[in-house]
Structures are given as structure tokens and as C-alpha cells.
Design a protein around this motif. Structure first.
Motif, PDB file in Angstrom:
ATOM      1  N   VAL A  73      -8.423  16.886 -11.605  1.00  0.00           N
ATOM      2  CA  VAL A  73      -9.266  15.908 -12.296  1.00  0.00           C
ATOM      3  C   VAL A  73      -8.384  14.909 -13.037  1.00  0.00           C
ATOM      4  N   ASP A  74      -8.916  13.713 -13.218  1.00  0.00           N
ATOM      5  CA  ASP A  74      -8.189  12.656 -13.924  1.00  0.00           C
ATOM      6  C   ASP A  74      -8.715  12.553 -15.354  1.00  0.00           C
ATOM      7  N   LEU A  75      -8.465  13.605 -16.122  1.00  0.00           N
ATOM      8  CA  LEU A  75      -8.904  13.690 -17.504  1.00  0.00           C
ATOM      9  C   LEU A  75      -7.759  14.223 -18.358  1.00  0.00           C
ATOM     10  N   GLU A  76      -7.780  13.884 -19.645  1.00  0.00           N
ATOM     11  CA  GLU A  76      -6.771  14.364 -20.577  1.00  0.00           C
ATOM     12  C   GLU A  76      -7.437  15.010 -21.783  1.00  0.00           C
ATOM     13  N   ILE A  77      -6.741  15.954 -22.396  1.00  0.00           N
ATOM     14  CA  ILE A  77      -7.216  16.511 -23.668  1.00  0.00           C
ATOM     15  C   ILE A  77      -6.979  15.464 -24.751  1.00  0.00           C
ATOM     16  N   LEU A  78      -8.045  15.050 -25.405  1.00  0.00           N
ATOM     17  CA  LEU A  78      -7.959  14.019 -26.443  1.00  0.00           C
ATOM     18  C   LEU A  78      -8.144  14.599 -27.844  1.00  0.00           C
ATOM     19  N   LEU A  79      -8.803  15.751 -27.929  1.00  0.00           N
ATOM     20  CA  LEU A  79      -8.906  16.471 -29.195  1.00  0.00           C
ATOM     21  C   LEU A  79      -8.708  17.948 -28.914  1.00  0.00           C
ATOM     22  N   GLN A  80      -7.711  18.530 -29.541  1.00  0.00           N
ATOM     23  CA  GLN A  80      -7.390  19.940 -29.343  1.00  0.00           C
ATOM     24  C   GLN A  80      -8.304  20.830 -30.174  1.00  0.00           C
ATOM     25  N   GLY A  81      -8.417  22.078 -29.733  1.00  0.00           N
ATOM     26  CA  GLY A  81      -9.098  23.092 -30.519  1.00  0.00           C
ATOM     27  C   GLY A  81      -8.104  23.827 -31.412  1.00  0.00           C
ATOM     28  N   PRO A  82      -8.547  24.903 -32.087  1.00  0.00           N
ATOM     29  CA  PRO A  82      -7.704  25.579 -33.080  1.00  0.00           C
ATOM     30  C   PRO A  82      -6.450  26.235 -32.517  1.00  0.00           C
ATOM     31  N   SER A 135     -14.707  13.345 -14.447  1.00  0.00           N
ATOM     32  CA  SER A 135     -13.520  12.664 -13.930  1.00  0.00           C
ATOM     33  C   SER A 135     -13.912  11.501 -13.025  1.00  0.00           C
ATOM     34  N   GLU A 136     -14.852  11.733 -12.132  1.00  0.00           N
ATOM     35  CA  GLU A 136     -15.258  10.701 -11.181  1.00  0.00           C
ATOM     36  C   GLU A 136     -15.925   9.514 -11.870  1.00  0.00           C
ATOM     37  N   SER A 137     -16.573   9.753 -13.004  1.00  0.00           N
ATOM     38  CA  SER A 137     -17.279   8.682 -13.705  1.00  0.00           C
ATOM     39  C   SER A 137     -16.522   8.189 -14.942  1.00  0.00           C
ATOM     40  N   GLU A 138     -15.284   8.668 -15.127  1.00  0.00           N
ATOM     41  CA  GLU A 138     -14.449   8.272 -16.270  1.00  0.00           C
ATOM     42  C   GLU A 138     -15.191   8.487 -17.591  1.00  0.00           C
ATOM     43  N   ALA A 139     -15.722   9.669 -17.739  1.00  0.00           N
ATOM     44  CA  ALA A 139     -16.518  10.009 -18.911  1.00  0.00           C
ATOM     45  C   ALA A 139     -15.852  11.125 -19.706  1.00  0.00           C
ATOM     46  N   TYR A 140     -16.371  11.355 -20.898  1.00  0.00           N
ATOM     47  CA  TYR A 140     -15.922  12.440 -21.758  1.00  0.00           C
ATOM     48  C   TYR A 140     -16.749  13.690 -21.480  1.00  0.00           C
TER      49      TYR A 140
END
Length: 311
Positions: A216-225, A196-201
Motif C-alpha cells: 500500500v502507498d500509505l505512511e504512519i502519520l501518528l504513532q500509537g503508544p 491507498s487507492e483513494s489517497e485517504a486516511y
């Protein structure tokens, strides 16, 4: 911190029978729960059970039922298994089936049970510079990150999550490395903070991400099953006792009481009811209308035909 092996006090056969009855919800016929007070269970487990808060919930329930404290050591799955391999745990709760299978094949683990599952998700910054949100497969998501040389934070700690990450890189045919790829050597919660702090995946188990998403400043970009994503992101958890034939000092009876409790209807309900931010983090898997008998042995194991009877 490593476990300090205890002098085992030893439970009587009657005490163990009562504890197993307690695992199954029985009152032993006299209205009192089974008790193994005076014992202590050494548990080696993965950080995701701790980071989500589930571990404290489960262990408190076990102690309330049996009067038995749990000395839990939450590490990456690889470290947890090595700790058990050295005889420093009675039971392990982890999530890397390939490592669990090796542990069993070598004779260190016995009586494995499927316990619960969630899934992995690929998370990253909302502006998604690599276009991960446009992919529908984990391999394609990792290829996009590598092609863009977008920042990726790996746990790099031989955990179940790290093991899964390496499988995805391998299947994607991509070689992570360079300035864009960093191993944190940390648990899931800390890795999410660093990403989050480094704007990374990063790759995260859904449970830990949901329990930490407000910080954290993150979003789910690919979901699991669980949300219709690729099966490659499935994340099953197994529990097994350490083999007392290998390490005579382990408390096998207590380990089986613990396994019995959390694979019982009461234990599975505790797992199903545990939430964070109003969302279920883990899904019970021990009870099934269609049992998977392969759960008890390493995947792909078959009986040795040379030992089969000719009758």
C-alpha cells in the motif's frame, strides 16, 4: 461464513488433565505431550489476527501440540462476539474491551485473560493534506481530517478498530460524514487497500499495517503508544471461553486448553517472535511481574457489598 456446531466427542478427565499439562509445557510424566485428538476447537476472532498471519502460526502450533484442529472464523470483533453469544464458538480472541466487558457482564464469557497488545496508528498519503503529521494526539489528528474534509476510510464493521475509531471521533467532538467519509464494511487489510487507492486516511492496527505496508502507498502519520504516541491508541487483545452454563454444547475444556497454551510461556514466546518485514507485530501480555487482576472481570467491576459477610 458461520460455524457449524459439532457433535462433541467428549474428552475424558485424564485427557483434559494431560492437555492442560501440555499447555504448561509438562510431559505428563511419561515423556508424551497431552493429546486431545479427535476434538475440534471453534474459535471466533478478529480479522487482524488473520490478516497479519499470526492466527495461522498460533493455530498450527496448537494443533501440533495437541493433534487438535482449530476451526477459526475471522470477523470484526463485534461479529465474532455475536457468533459466540449465539453458541457458535468455544473461545473468542478479540480486541474491544468495552464489548468484551458487556459479553462477560451478560454471562456469556468466562475466564478472560489479557493475551497480547499492539497499538493503533493513523495512516495516510505521504503528502498529508490534513496535516495529521503535525499533531500529537489522536483527537487532534481526527479534528484535522474533519476540518480539511480529507478522505477517510472507516471499516464501519463493528470491529475493534471501528469501535476505537468511534471513540476517537466522540472525544474529538467531531461528527464524521459527508462525501469525504466512507465506511468500507471490510476487514483491515481490504480497508488499507481502499485507502491507498483513494489517497485517504484510515485508522489501522499496527500489526496489520506493518504486514501490508509493502503493498500500500500509505505512511504512519501518528504513532500509537508503542512508539511514544497517545495512550488512546492502545490496542489490547483479550481471550475468553464461552460459558458452558449458557451454551451446553460448547467445548469448555478444549477452550481452556487453548487459553492455557497461549497464555503459557511457550505461547507467549510464539507471539513475541512473530514478525513481518523484520518487525514485531504483537507484544505478549499474559505474563507480568505486576499482574492486573482486573483482567478477569469487566473493567470497573466491584464485589456486591450487599453479599459481603458481616463477620
Amino acid at each position: 461464513m458461520e460455524y457449524r456446531r459439532r457433535e462433541l466427542l467428549g474428552a475424558s478427565a485424564a485427557g483434559i488433565a494431560a492437555s492442560v499439562a501440555g499447555c504448561l509445557g509438562s510431559d505428563g510424566g511419561d515423556g508424551e505431550e497431552g493429546s486431545i485428538a479427535g476434538e475440534e476447537l471453534a474459535l471466533a476472532t478478529t480479522t487482524s489476527t488473520y490478516d497479519t498471519g499470526l492466527l495461522d502460526e498460533l493455530n498450527q502450533a496448537f494443533q501440533e501440540r495437541f493433534g487438535t484442529p482449530v476451526a477459526a472464523n475471522a470477523q470484526g470483533t463485534g461479529k465474532a462476539i455475536r457468533s459466540a453469544r449465539d453458541g457458535n464458538a468455544d473461545v473468542i480472541l478479540v480486541h474491544a474491551r468495552s464489548q468484551e466487558d458487556e459479553f462477560m457482564r451478560e454471562g456469556y464469557g468466562v475466564n478472560r485473560r489479557d493475551l497480547m497488545f499492539n497499538d493503533f496508528v493513523v495512516v495516510g498519503p505521504s503528502d498529508d493534506p490534513a496535516g495529521v503529521g503535525d499533531t500529537d494526539q489522536a483527537t487532534a489528528a481526527f479534528e484535522a481530517i474533519a476540518d480539511a474534509q480529507a478522505g477517510f476510510k472507516s471499516r464501519g464493521d463493528d470491529s475493534g478498530t471501528h469501535t476505537k475509531e468511534l471513540v476517537i471521533w466522540s472525544e474529538a467532538g467531531a461528527e464524521p460524514g459527508g462525501e469525504w467519509y466512507e465506511e468500507t464494511g471490510s476487514g483491515m487489510g481490504n480497508t488499507l487497500t481502499i485507502a491507498s487507492e483513494s489517497e485517504a486516511y484510515t485508522l489501522a492496527d499496527r500489526g496489520t499495517f506493518l504486514s501490508r505496508q509493502d503493498s500500500v502507498d500509505l505512511e504512519i502519520l501518528l504513532q500509537g503508544p508503542i512508539e511514544g504516541g497517545p495512550e488512546l491508541l492502545a490496542n489490547p487483545y483479550g481471550i475468553m471461553a464461552v460459558n458452558p452454563e449458557i451454551h451446553s454444547g460448547v467445548n469448555y475444556q478444549l477452550a481452556m486448553a487453548y487459553i492455557g497454551f497461549f497464555t503459557s510461556p511457550d505461547g507467549q514466546e510464539l507471539i513475541a517472535d512473530y514478525t513481518a518485514n523484520g518487525q514485531q507485530l504483537f507484544y505478549p501480555e499474559a505474563l507480568s511481574e505486576d499482574p492486573d487482576f482486573q483482567q478477569y472481570v469487566p473493567e470497573g467491576w466491584q464485589p456486591d457489598s450487599s453479599n459481603a459477610s458481616d463477620e
